[in-house]
Write an enzyme that holds these catalytic residues in place. Sequence first.
Site, short mmCIF file in Angstrom:
data_model
loop_
_atom_site.label_atom_id
_atom_site.label_comp_id
_atom_site.label_asym_id
_atom_site.label_seq_id
_atom_site.Cartn_x
_atom_site.Cartn_y
_atom_site.Cartn_z
N ALA A 67 10.16 -23.37 -0.73
CA ALA A 67 10.75 -22.21 -1.39
C ALA A 67 10.76 -21.00 -0.47
O ALA A 67 9.83 -20.78 0.31
CB ALA A 67 9.98 -21.90 -2.67
N GLY A 110 7.96 -27.56 -0.84
CA GLY A 110 9.20 -28.08 -1.41
C GLY A 110 9.99 -28.92 -0.44
O GLY A 110 10.79 -29.77 -0.86
#
Length: 259
Positions: A67, A110
């Site tokens: 992210a 992520g």
Amino acid sequence: MSSDAVLTKKVADHVMLVTINRPDARNAVNGDVAQGIERAVLDSEKDPDIWVVILTGTGDKAFCAGADLKAVSAGTAGGLSTPGGGFAGFVHQPRTKPWIAAVNGFALAGGTEIALACDLIVAIEEAAFGLPEVKRGLVAAAGGLYRLPRALPKAIALELIMTGAHFDAKRAFHYGLINRLVPRDKLMPEALKLAADICENAPIAVRESLGIARQALDLDDAALREASGVAARRNAATEDYKEGPRAFIEKRAPRWAGR
């Protein structure tokens, strides 16, 4: 269709390349990346000429750093997911076609979760993976907490999840997380070769088989047996179902129609 943040192009017969294109931000996911990847998934699903998709990142440092923390700190973290696809518009997005992650650098947080959501992983020797969310008081909520224990021995996965430690590509390859471990200059050729190997087969048969295999750890044998029968019946209604045996009898390469 391409945007500045996500580039898409056809790179070989029946193969699409999707590239996260934010090298200055280590290919971190912002709203544009999430929208771009989701669009690439939907476009590939609609295009009958695309049988396999390769996902990579721009540059020689990072596949994806997870992210974009600037977006998180600005209070726009909601834009990093889409309603249909989840984080990056990808990790929960329904897909019928095989996706190969070509990991060109570190894939953290992520980034690891995106790679785990792909079906196969090709990585350079310098690549690194990890779920460091706990080091920041966060939870890896984009699939990593259940996909990593499926991909690695339980004890190894739990250690990585609880310590937030990185693990290098050689160790990941040793434990079977990675399909191919290659020098940097061989990354895309190897990913393309793997895609080509898949494309030698009947595309609908591949998709139906993959659909069952993806559920193998989620359903019991009875449900999987039923799903396999449904998949086999759908495949039996295709032109390629007849073409495969015909080509074998005629001692020639099959000419798959994809229908």
